[in-house]
Motif scaffolding. Structure first.
Motif, mmCIF file in Angstrom:
data_model
loop_
_atom_site.group_PDB
_atom_site.id
_atom_site.type_symbol
_atom_site.label_atom_id
_atom_site.label_comp_id
_atom_site.label_asym_id
_atom_site.label_seq_id
_atom_site.Cartn_x
_atom_site.Cartn_y
_atom_site.Cartn_z
ATOM 1 N N ARG A 48 24.013 19.002 12.509
ATOM 2 C CA ARG A 48 24.861 19.348 12.020
ATOM 3 C C ARG A 48 25.641 18.060 13.563
ATOM 4 O O ARG A 48 25.558 18.124 14.077
ATOM 5 C CB ARG A 48 25.595 20.291 12.629
ATOM 6 N N MET A 49 27.164 17.709 13.069
ATOM 7 C CA MET A 49 27.241 16.203 13.173
ATOM 8 C C MET A 49 29.069 17.470 13.245
ATOM 9 O O MET A 49 29.134 16.894 12.089
ATOM 10 C CB MET A 49 26.798 15.024 12.530
ATOM 11 N N SER A 50 29.503 16.071 14.208
ATOM 12 C CA SER A 50 30.940 16.202 14.537
ATOM 13 C C SER A 50 31.550 15.877 15.275
ATOM 14 O O SER A 50 30.975 14.189 15.754
ATOM 15 C CB SER A 50 30.886 18.233 15.347
ATOM 16 N N SER A 51 32.551 15.454 15.613
ATOM 17 C CA SER A 51 33.259 14.461 15.744
ATOM 18 C C SER A 51 33.107 13.244 15.501
ATOM 19 O O SER A 51 33.084 12.188 16.250
ATOM 20 C CB SER A 51 34.223 14.569 17.284
ATOM 21 N N LEU A 52 32.649 13.005 13.783
ATOM 22 C CA LEU A 52 31.860 11.815 13.384
ATOM 23 C C LEU A 52 33.187 10.451 13.646
ATOM 24 O O LEU A 52 34.563 10.591 13.638
ATOM 25 C CB LEU A 52 32.120 12.233 11.998
ATOM 26 N N ASN A 53 32.414 9.205 13.990
ATOM 27 C CA ASN A 53 33.438 7.917 14.067
ATOM 28 C C ASN A 53 32.371 6.788 13.354
ATOM 29 O O ASN A 53 31.210 7.210 12.806
ATOM 30 C CB ASN A 53 33.288 7.605 15.614
ATOM 31 N N ALA A 54 33.218 5.640 13.677
ATOM 32 C CA ALA A 54 32.574 4.879 12.937
ATOM 33 C C ALA A 54 31.819 4.300 12.950
ATOM 34 O O ALA A 54 31.442 3.769 12.347
ATOM 35 C CB ALA A 54 33.297 3.697 13.195
ATOM 36 N N GLU A 55 31.114 4.514 14.719
ATOM 37 C CA GLU A 55 29.521 3.872 15.048
ATOM 38 C C GLU A 55 28.598 5.053 14.578
ATOM 39 O O GLU A 55 27.357 4.204 14.497
ATOM 40 C CB GLU A 55 29.651 4.430 16.405
ATOM 41 N N MET B 294 29.992 16.845 9.676
ATOM 42 C CA MET B 294 28.760 16.781 8.681
ATOM 43 C C MET B 294 27.795 17.582 8.654
ATOM 44 O O MET B 294 27.044 17.416 10.089
ATOM 45 C CB MET B 294 29.002 15.424 7.442
ATOM 46 N N THR B 295 26.718 18.115 8.165
ATOM 47 C CA THR B 295 25.346 18.701 8.348
ATOM 48 C C THR B 295 24.541 17.930 7.399
ATOM 49 O O THR B 295 24.599 17.856 6.081
ATOM 50 C CB THR B 295 25.240 20.368 8.159
ATOM 51 N N LEU C 224 9.199 14.786 2.723
ATOM 52 C CA LEU C 224 10.753 15.674 3.494
ATOM 53 C C LEU C 224 11.693 15.293 2.293
ATOM 54 O O LEU C 224 11.196 14.174 1.504
ATOM 55 C CB LEU C 224 10.466 14.516 4.507
ATOM 56 N N GLN C 225 12.807 15.668 2.339
ATOM 57 C CA GLN C 225 13.566 15.089 1.104
ATOM 58 C C GLN C 225 14.743 15.384 2.282
ATOM 59 O O GLN C 225 14.925 16.690 2.728
ATOM 60 C CB GLN C 225 13.567 16.512 0.321
ATOM 61 N N ALA C 226 15.755 14.560 2.106
ATOM 62 C CA ALA C 226 16.493 15.115 3.298
ATOM 63 C C ALA C 226 18.469 15.347 1.886
ATOM 64 O O ALA C 226 18.087 14.740 0.992
ATOM 65 C CB ALA C 226 17.121 13.451 3.978
ATOM 66 N N SER C 227 19.278 15.347 2.912
ATOM 67 C CA SER C 227 20.029 15.649 1.351
ATOM 68 C C SER C 227 21.398 15.704 2.012
ATOM 69 O O SER C 227 21.376 16.103 3.515
ATOM 70 C CB SER C 227 19.905 16.868 1.471
ATOM 71 N N GLY C 228 22.656 15.690 1.928
ATOM 72 C CA GLY C 228 23.678 15.684 2.457
ATOM 73 C C GLY C 228 24.876 14.559 3.395
ATOM 74 O O GLY C 228 25.622 14.635 4.272
ATOM 75 N N VAL D 121 25.874 7.864 5.372
ATOM 76 C CA VAL D 121 26.725 8.572 6.175
ATOM 77 C C VAL D 121 27.224 7.758 5.916
ATOM 78 O O VAL D 121 27.403 6.714 7.343
ATOM 79 C CB VAL D 121 26.197 9.398 7.473
ATOM 80 N N THR D 122 28.495 7.393 5.561
ATOM 81 C CA THR D 122 29.615 6.658 6.244
ATOM 82 C C THR D 122 31.189 7.129 6.642
ATOM 83 O O THR D 122 31.178 7.822 5.935
ATOM 84 C CB THR D 122 30.015 5.760 4.858
#
Length: 122
Positions: free
Chosen positions: A81-88, A17-18, A3-7, A118-119
């Motif tokens: 697919r991640m949206s409305s990202l927050n510090a948590e 972010m995806t 498995l190779q994760a990226s992004g 992911v930061t």
């Protein structure tokens, strides 16, 4: 199976972010996939899971409505697919593959990717 994760990377709060996870070396043996994350100083936690057909999907309550997991048959990949990202949401994200059963616990997965950071800055 590999498995190779990226992004991963750094984004601002509210951004999207995806993440992608490419499966190689035996995808025909995969029954389901999962995404987990490990925030700084915390335990690894479940994020989402999807069966290999892409028809059965589960999300952690903390990401429901903001994250979407999907399969890409043509490329043997799974996307988060991640949206409305927050510090948590700041964490190292891992994809995992299961041969026989899958779910929200780590011990159901047989293969793990290397993790991608992911930061989310506020």
């Amino acid at each position: 199976v590999q498995l190779q994760a990226s992004g991963g990377g750094t984004v601002q709060a509210g951004d999207s972010m995806t993440l992608s996870c490419e499966v190689s070396g035996g995808s025909s043996s995969i029954y389901g996939m999962g995404w987990f994350r490990q925030p700084p100083g915390k335990e690894r936690e479940f994020v989402a899971s999807i069966n290999w057909a892409g028809t059965d999907i589960y999300y952690a309550d903390s990401v429901k409505g903001r994250f979407t997991v999907a399969r890409d048959d043509a490329k043997n990949m799974v996307h988060l697919r991640m949206s409305s990202l927050n510090a948590e949401d700041t964490a190292v994200y891992y994809c995992a593959a299961a041969r026989y059963r899958y779910g929200s616990t780590m011990d159901t997965y047989n293969y793990w990717g290397q993790g991608t950071l992911v930061t989310v800055s506020s």
